[in-house]
Design a protein around this motif. Sequence first.
Motif, PDB file in Angstrom:
ATOM      1  N   VAL A  83       2.327   1.598  -3.496  1.00  0.00           N
ATOM      2  CA  VAL A  83       1.270   1.990  -4.442  1.00  0.00           C
ATOM      3  C   VAL A  83       0.983   3.486  -4.305  1.00  0.00           C
TER       4      VAL A  83
ATOM      5  N   THR B 196      -6.420   4.016  -2.825  1.00  0.00           N
ATOM      6  CA  THR B 196      -5.210   4.686  -3.305  1.00  0.00           C
ATOM      7  C   THR B 196      -5.138   4.656  -4.828  1.00  0.00           C
TER       8      THR B 196
ATOM      9  N   PRO C 249      -5.618  -7.318  -1.977  1.00  0.00           N
ATOM     10  CA  PRO C 249      -5.690  -5.860  -1.774  1.00  0.00           C
ATOM     11  C   PRO C 249      -6.854  -5.525  -0.844  1.00  0.00           C
TER      12      PRO C 249
ATOM     13  N   ASN D  85       0.819  -1.219   0.000  1.00  0.00           N
ATOM     14  CA  ASN D  85       0.000   0.000   0.000  1.00  0.00           C
ATOM     15  C   ASN D  85       0.847   1.261   0.000  1.00  0.00           C
TER      16      ASN D  85
ATOM     17  N   THR E 209      -5.862  -0.156  -0.437  1.00  0.00           N
ATOM     18  CA  THR E 209      -5.201  -0.368  -1.732  1.00  0.00           C
ATOM     19  C   THR E 209      -6.054   0.199  -2.855  1.00  0.00           C
TER      20      THR E 209
ATOM     21  N   VAL F 264       0.003  -4.026  -7.777  1.00  0.00           N
ATOM     22  CA  VAL F 264      -1.127  -4.687  -7.125  1.00  0.00           C
ATOM     23  C   VAL F 264      -1.307  -6.103  -7.688  1.00  0.00           C
TER      24      VAL F 264
END
Length: 444
Positions: A192, A225, A218, A189, A222, A208
């Motif tokens: 990302v 974002t 995820p 996370n 996740t 991902v």
Amino acid sequence: MAKNGLVPCPSALNNLLTSLIRSGSFDKAWRLFSDSRAKPGTVDERSLGIMVKGCCEAGRLDRGLEIFARLKEMNWSPAAYVYTALIDGCCKSDDVERAGELFSEMSELGLVAKCNTFRVLLDGYLRKGMKEDGFELFRKMKVSGVVPSVHTCNLMINVLCTGGDVNRAFELFDEMRERGIAYSVVTFNVLVRGLCRESRVWEAERLVDLMKRSGMNPDVITYNTLIHGFCHCGKLDKAFSLFDQLKSNGHSPSLITYNTLIAGFARAKNLPAVTDLVKEMEERGISPSKVTYTILIDAFARSDDMEKASDIYSSMQKAGFIPDAHTYGVLVHGLCTNGNMKEASKLFKSMRDGCVEPNDVIYNTMIHGYCKEGSSYRALSLLTEMGKKGMVPNFGSYSHTVEVLCKDCKWEEAEDLLNAMVKLGLKPSLALHNMISKAKSGTS
């Protein structure tokens, strides 16, 4: 036991102290410890260590340091866990410098710092914004042969990503794999988010995919974002596809999910999509927040539907939310853009009545609005007011006010503003100088 005149041996006392501290009865442990200290042969080195750790965990660093000093006076060598507890206590009390001194003292005494010792000091450095100290400590950790935990690695990756050094963060990510440190959902996370901040959204999506192949699912963070990243890049179809994916994978969209999508479609002026999202959100039992209302007000204001924007503002107040400077700012901007300076002025005044101080953005918006309608007196008045409040008007506010003053043949005031611009390091354009010259000569 003490009441019956019996004196516990150190091991019995230590077990009792540990039990009391673990059960959250620190005050009882402190009273027992204080009473026992007066009885010879009751307290040993471990008793002091237990209480130092207990004091730090209870937020009583002062008492912990007092016992620590006593321990050293008795020529007893504090154990590594005692130092770790004090370092953690100092960091939580915002005394990171003292924490660093204790860490150095450990090395001088030949005590080996373990992963947790490094972690608490590293966390202290990073929370204090001492990044370079944090990087150096992390380097020492690796040189010492201490394998960092996933939590420590996540801390470092987050600092690197936040500082815009995503590539270096990925080097650490690769190093984790090489050293056998298992990734966590948090690790992915953070990376990302770092990629999305740099608009590297397609790389974020591939990461991902790697996350899924690694056997990790995820979470909502996740997806939120990624959705935010694609919305920010204007890829709304992709963002909406991820929104559907989030739901199909068994997750419930959060308020943040909806706010992100609503803001994305609002920026694109896709009001039907905005309305549908708000409807779906409310059907799921998620009430709009102040952020949601502000986004909606901004959306309709930018679409020149000030009536709808005002209705949403009223609904926001009825829902019990108190408007902040940002909410007022979007409304003031919409009114000024539409040339409704009368309502903008009322709103500007109501801010002060509501004890919300207008910020420099709102002042500059009002000044620009007054300049557009040719009100040189009001624009100049707000410019002066900004200066008195320690705010610096932007270049546009100065330029537009100079222009409208010249149109009103108030060249002396315009010249004063020009000089003020120069003092602030702003460079007036040749056109502004020419305006004042024409105003002086009486030509337009």
